[in-house]
Design an enzyme around this catalytic site. Structure first.
Site, mmCIF file in Angstrom:
data_model
loop_
_atom_site.group_PDB
_atom_site.id
_atom_site.type_symbol
_atom_site.label_atom_id
_atom_site.label_comp_id
_atom_site.label_asym_id
_atom_site.label_seq_id
_atom_site.Cartn_x
_atom_site.Cartn_y
_atom_site.Cartn_z
ATOM 1 N N ARG A 32 0.715 -0.585 0.403
ATOM 2 C CA ARG A 32 0.253 0.432 -0.335
ATOM 3 C C ARG A 32 0.929 1.444 -0.254
ATOM 4 O O ARG A 32 0.461 2.310 1.000
ATOM 5 C CB ARG A 32 -0.629 0.365 0.819
ATOM 6 C CG ARG A 32 -2.191 -0.926 1.126
ATOM 7 C CD ARG A 32 -3.245 -1.082 2.078
ATOM 8 N NE ARG A 32 -2.607 -1.299 3.457
ATOM 9 C CZ ARG A 32 -2.879 -1.001 4.412
ATOM 10 N NH1 ARG A 32 -3.655 -0.383 5.383
ATOM 11 N NH2 ARG A 32 -1.317 -1.778 5.527
ATOM 12 N N LYS A 35 -1.117 4.434 -1.343
ATOM 13 C CA LYS A 35 -2.059 5.130 0.077
ATOM 14 C C LYS A 35 -1.153 6.097 1.194
ATOM 15 O O LYS A 35 -1.328 7.109 1.426
ATOM 16 C CB LYS A 35 -2.523 4.022 0.900
ATOM 17 C CG LYS A 35 -3.748 3.900 2.333
ATOM 18 C CD LYS A 35 -3.758 3.122 3.062
ATOM 19 C CE LYS A 35 -4.026 3.583 4.111
ATOM 20 N NZ LYS A 35 -5.566 3.934 4.227
ATOM 21 N N SER A 466 -21.895 0.733 17.114
ATOM 22 C CA SER A 466 -21.172 1.533 17.788
ATOM 23 C C SER A 466 -20.792 2.671 18.579
ATOM 24 O O SER A 466 -21.531 3.504 18.421
ATOM 25 C CB SER A 466 -19.764 1.048 16.534
ATOM 26 O OG SER A 466 -20.451 2.130 15.515
ATOM 27 N N GLU A 698 -31.153 4.866 7.504
ATOM 28 C CA GLU A 698 -30.446 6.655 7.687
ATOM 29 C C GLU A 698 -31.622 7.308 6.882
ATOM 30 O O GLU A 698 -31.954 7.436 5.747
ATOM 31 C CB GLU A 698 -29.124 6.115 6.666
ATOM 32 C CG GLU A 698 -28.748 7.868 5.845
ATOM 33 C CD GLU A 698 -27.567 7.951 5.261
ATOM 34 O OE1 GLU A 698 -26.479 6.310 5.696
ATOM 35 O OE2 GLU A 698 -27.257 8.697 4.503
ATOM 36 N N HIS A 727 -22.742 11.524 9.665
ATOM 37 C CA HIS A 727 -21.191 11.570 8.840
ATOM 38 C C HIS A 727 -20.620 12.742 9.850
ATOM 39 O O HIS A 727 -19.456 13.235 9.191
ATOM 40 C CB HIS A 727 -21.548 10.723 7.805
ATOM 41 C CG HIS A 727 -22.349 10.524 7.314
ATOM 42 N ND1 HIS A 727 -23.719 10.231 7.650
ATOM 43 C CD2 HIS A 727 -21.622 8.666 6.874
ATOM 44 C CE1 HIS A 727 -24.123 8.900 7.274
ATOM 45 N NE2 HIS A 727 -22.773 8.271 7.059
HETATM 46 N N1 GLN Z 1 -23.612 -2.113 14.191
HETATM 47 C C1 GLN Z 1 -22.653 -1.509 13.570
HETATM 48 C C2 GLN Z 1 -22.321 0.053 14.067
HETATM 49 O O1 GLN Z 1 -23.331 0.576 14.717
HETATM 50 C C3 GLN Z 1 -23.451 -1.132 12.202
HETATM 51 C C4 GLN Z 1 -22.363 -0.262 11.126
HETATM 52 C C5 GLN Z 1 -23.274 -0.022 10.117
HETATM 53 O O2 GLN Z 1 -24.911 -0.225 9.751
HETATM 54 N N2 GLN Z 1 -22.369 0.320 8.740
HETATM 55 O O3 GLN Z 1 -21.549 0.440 13.617
#
Ligand code: GLN
Ligand code: ZN
Length: 792
Positions: A32, A35, A466, A698, A727
């Site tokens: 890489r 990168k 998460s 989302e 985001h």
């Molecule tokens: N459970 C995962 C998190 O909260 C879901 C991530 C995702 O939808 N890409 O990170």
């Protein structure tokens, strides 16, 4: 004739031999390098000169490697500092006017890809967020066909004008030449380029720019021809899609002009990633000297293709799969190639990988940790090129017989290995009945039982799983993995993080907490590491977008779960609170979609095996009294086949796999699912068929517009439309989230609504998360108060 001696026959063979070609070589470097250098350049720690030197060095290495491998037609302009579609945008001078530059110089590509930042405060690079400090937005990024590679979406406006504005394609051809390599420049074709772009408004038709773009392509081809190019490759992968009239007409209009403009240089048009089907006559009718066909994805079409193949053209057959990591089965390829040679003659047959090799890792050479048995089943880019050359040598009768016998031996070893074939898994799958994919009762009954069991308020709050993966968390995991942090210490550390996370959720009043996923590196890798049938490479990186690379797990055998995977952490987290802890799993389609999958059985079968493993986990979580379990399926939509006609079949098995893993539990156990970046309009029937008790999606950035599909469909189950755009580091205000929820409430029954963020919080920092979630809970409380007042 039969008296012609072997020596002469050998000489004749060599003179009119089948040629080999490559469509594109991975540019990231074995380690890489690209990168790393590019990111240092962005951080101001490497000069532009140094970055360009790295690029030049990589190109040189790659060319020389391909030459040494014996590839006859070696690509140039397949290298890119960021993305080949973006390079095309720069070449054509199609820089969106908001960037205020007329020439597309070296920095322009990064400007378009990453946006222009003003006074950046507590924000990551290229966050694309709307916190106010991004002065010029980056162009959008989207998936390149059905790969995990993302390209920068070209933008078109009525006043878009094209003009050659970058010299990369010419420079790289000259650069190769200086090394003694007569390269074949590669271009993204005009029809594909216009098809992949986005109009300034939805009604704008990019094909209205066709007359503008043709002369620029003509000029590019003429210049390459003048430079001495003899073959020019034009990639038109849209041939694998459903084409509309505009696209078909464009092909008819463009290619006679391009072929003429190229003059002495000959054109090779490449189609890949799928069958041609109704596009076959259009493809074969292109007035160019050579056509490339993906004989892996299009295997079933080869005989039809050969039958109709025009007499004046060369056929490049992509028999070595560029989309996976498995060793080519020579006998298989040879039967295709022999049929082609018999039909066309050896002068008109070329051998190639199915598509550009940027979708496969660079080389197996560095995989020192893979055991030899598995290693012997694999082929990365370098090995794939060697396969292409071996195939041509075998056809020419020039390969030692060991080449074929060794290839047969590794396939026999793979075919018979007990590591791949697990009779218990196969027997279990065979015994699955349709009833296994059904919950015991219908949703209305389950909903009542779940409401009674969980005792949640109206508008319950939760998160997607998460919590911030801080540098400390990542470093602890890295140290544990490399042995510098002992297991007990790592375990204690993760427990402490989890404890803090659960305490925080309790303190602010989240109704359904999660454990935070601190023990997880990645939502697929975490499960792959614990499942049988998976393995991991040390250097199997492929470019995902820009400088981002991913190292997908390799699914090589029947999948099973030797032991529970998440009960330890979910059970621990549950012990810390009185609130109902939500368990967190990744769904079978997402695990499949983000891995390299085996090619010796249908994807559907592999997915069902994963589903059974996840089903066991769901049941085990229920057994330790976890009352709600979320099965994430963010990749369902991206698994859609390229052709519309194939959608339903895929959706049927994808939905069934989800239901299979979700249906082993009692009615009162609540199954959640989560999807991000999903547009639902065209697949809402299948989303509803998942029959998850709760779906979180989302919606915040689209201002709840994504909900329309659910409303129109009369979506029956519970739904959590995201109110917090994760985001961005921006902290959404209470009123703002309330407005979003009021919109949702106007559309859907209040008793079916949840309040949650758009997605997981792992990329965010704690300070924003603390404030945002506190506001989110306040928003739910305000909604409950409003509801109480209006009930009076
Ligand atoms: N459970 C995962 C998190 O909260 C879901 C991530 C995702 O939808 N890409 O990170
Ligand atoms: Zn998500």
């Amino acid at each position: 004739m039969h008296l012609v001696n072997d020596g002469l026959r050998e000489m004749m063979r060599a003179m009119s031999s089948i040629r080999t070609l490559n469509l594109g070589y991975p540019r990231i470097g074995e380690h890489r390098e690209l990168k790393k250098a590019t990111e240092l350049f962005w951080e101001g720690k490497l000069s532009r000169q140094e970055l360009e030197d790295t690029g030049r060095k990589l190109r040189r290495q790659n060319w020389i490697k391909q030459q040494a491998a014996g590839i006859d037609l070696i690509p140039s302009n397949d290298f890119s500092f960021y993305d080949q579609v973006l390079d095309t945008t720069c070449l054509l001078g199609n820089v969106p006017p908001r960037f205020g530059v007329t020439r597309a110089d070296f920095d322009t590509q990064f400007l378009i890809a990453r946006g222009q930042r003003g006074a950046a405060e507590n924000c990551e690079d290229a966050c694309g967020c709307d916190a106010g400090h991004v002065s010029t937005f980056a162009s959008e990024m989207t998936k390149w066909f059905d790969t995990n590679y993302h390209f920068i979406v070209p933008e078109f406006r009525a006043d878009t004008r094209f003009k050659i504005s970058a010299t990369k394609v010419f420079d790289e051809f000259a650069e190769a030449r200086a090394l003694g390599i007569h390269a074949k420049p590669v271009l993204v074709g005009p029809v594909t380029y216009l098809s992949l772009g986005k109009g300034q408004d939805p009604d704008f038709d990019p094909f209205s720019l066709l007359d503008q773009i043709i002369p620029v392509y003509e000029e590019i081809l003429a210049r390459l021809a003048a430079q001495g190019a003899t073959w020019i490759q034009i990639d038109e992968p849209v041939f694998a899609l459903d084409l509309n009239e505009r696209q078909r007409d464009a092909f008819l209009e463009v290619y006679p002009l391009l072929a003429r403009a190229a003059g002495p240089a000959k054109l090779l048009v490449a189609s890949y990633f799928g069958e041609l089907r109704d596009n076959l006559p259009l493809f074969l009718g292109l007035p160019v000297a050579a056509l490339h066909f993906d004989a892996v994805r299009g295997k079933a079409e080869v005989s039809a293709l050969l039958e109709k193949f025009p007499e004046d053209k060369i056929l490049s057959l992509g028999v070595v799969d560029g989309r996976n990591i498995w060793k080519n089965e020579f006998d298989d390829s040879l039967s295709i190639l022999t049929a082609a040679r018999d039909a066309l003659g050896k002068e008109r047959l070329w051998i190639a990988p199915s598509c550009s090799l940027i979708h496969s890792p660079v080389t197996l050479e560095n995989e020192l940790k893979l055991d030899p048995e598995l290693n012997d089943w694999l082929a990365f880019a370098d090995q794939k090129l060697a396969e292409v050359v071996s195939l041509s040598e075998i056809l020419r009768g020039r390969a030692p017989s060991s080449v074929l016998t060794e290839n047969r031996a590794s396939h026999a070893s793979r075919g018979n290995s007990p590591r791949i074939h697990n009779p218990a898994v196969q027997a279990r799958l065979a015994a699955v009945t349709p009833a296994d994919s059904d919950r015991k009762s219908a949703f209305p009954i389950r909903q009542k039982l779940q409401k009674a069991k969980l005792g949640l308020p109206l508008f319950p709050t939760t998160t997607i799983g998460s919590f911030p993966q801080t540098p400390e968390v990542r470093s602890a995991r890295a140290r544990w993995k490399n042995g510098t942090l002992i297991g007990v210490a790592y375990d204690a550390y993760i427990k402490e993080e989890t404890r803090r996370c659960v305490a925080f959720q309790d303190e602010i009043g989240i109704d359904m907490p999660v454990h935070g996923e601190f023990e997880r590196n990645d939502m697929v890798e975490y499960f792959g590491e614990q499942l049988d049938g998976f393995t991991f490479t040390s250097h199997g990186w492929v470019q995902s977008y820009g400088t981002r690379c991913v190292k997908p797990p390799v699914i090589f055998g029947d999948v099973s779960r030797p032991r529970p995977m998440t009960t330890y952490w979910s059970g621990f987290a549950k012990s810390l609170t009185k609130k109902p802890m939500k368990g967190m799993l990744t769904g079978p389609v997402t695990i499949l979609q983000w891995s390299f999958v085996r090619n010796d059985q249908p994807r559907e079968t592999t997915t069902r095996q994963i589903a059974l493993a996840i089903r066991d986990e769901v049941v085990d979580l229920e057994a330790i009294d976890i009352a709600a379990i979320q099965i994430d399926e963010p990749a369902i939509r991206e698994g859609l086949p390229l052709r519309r006609a194939d959608w339903q079949r895929y959706l049927d098995w994808a939905v069934d796999a989800f239901r299979l893993c979700a249906s082993g539990v009692r009615d009162e156990t609540q199954i959640h699912t989560h999807m991000c970046y999903s547009e639902f309009n065209d697949i809402i029937g299948s989303i509803a068929a998942l029959d998850a008790d709760v779906i979180t999606i989302e919606t915040s950035r689209s201002n709840m517009e994504l909900l329309d599909a659910f409303v129109d469909f009369n979506y029956p189950n519970e739904i959590g439309p995201g109110v917090y755009d994760i985001h961005s580091p921006r902290v959404p205000g209470v009123g703002e989230m309330e407005n979003l929820m009021l919109k949702a409430q106007a559309l859907l029954p209040a008793e079916n609504l949840w309040v949650n963020p758009d997605c997981g919080l792992k990329t965010r920092g704690w300070p924003e998360v603390r404030n945002s979630l506190t506001n989110m809970v306040a928003c739910a409380k305000a909604l409950r108060e409003r509801a109480a007042i209006s009930n009076h």
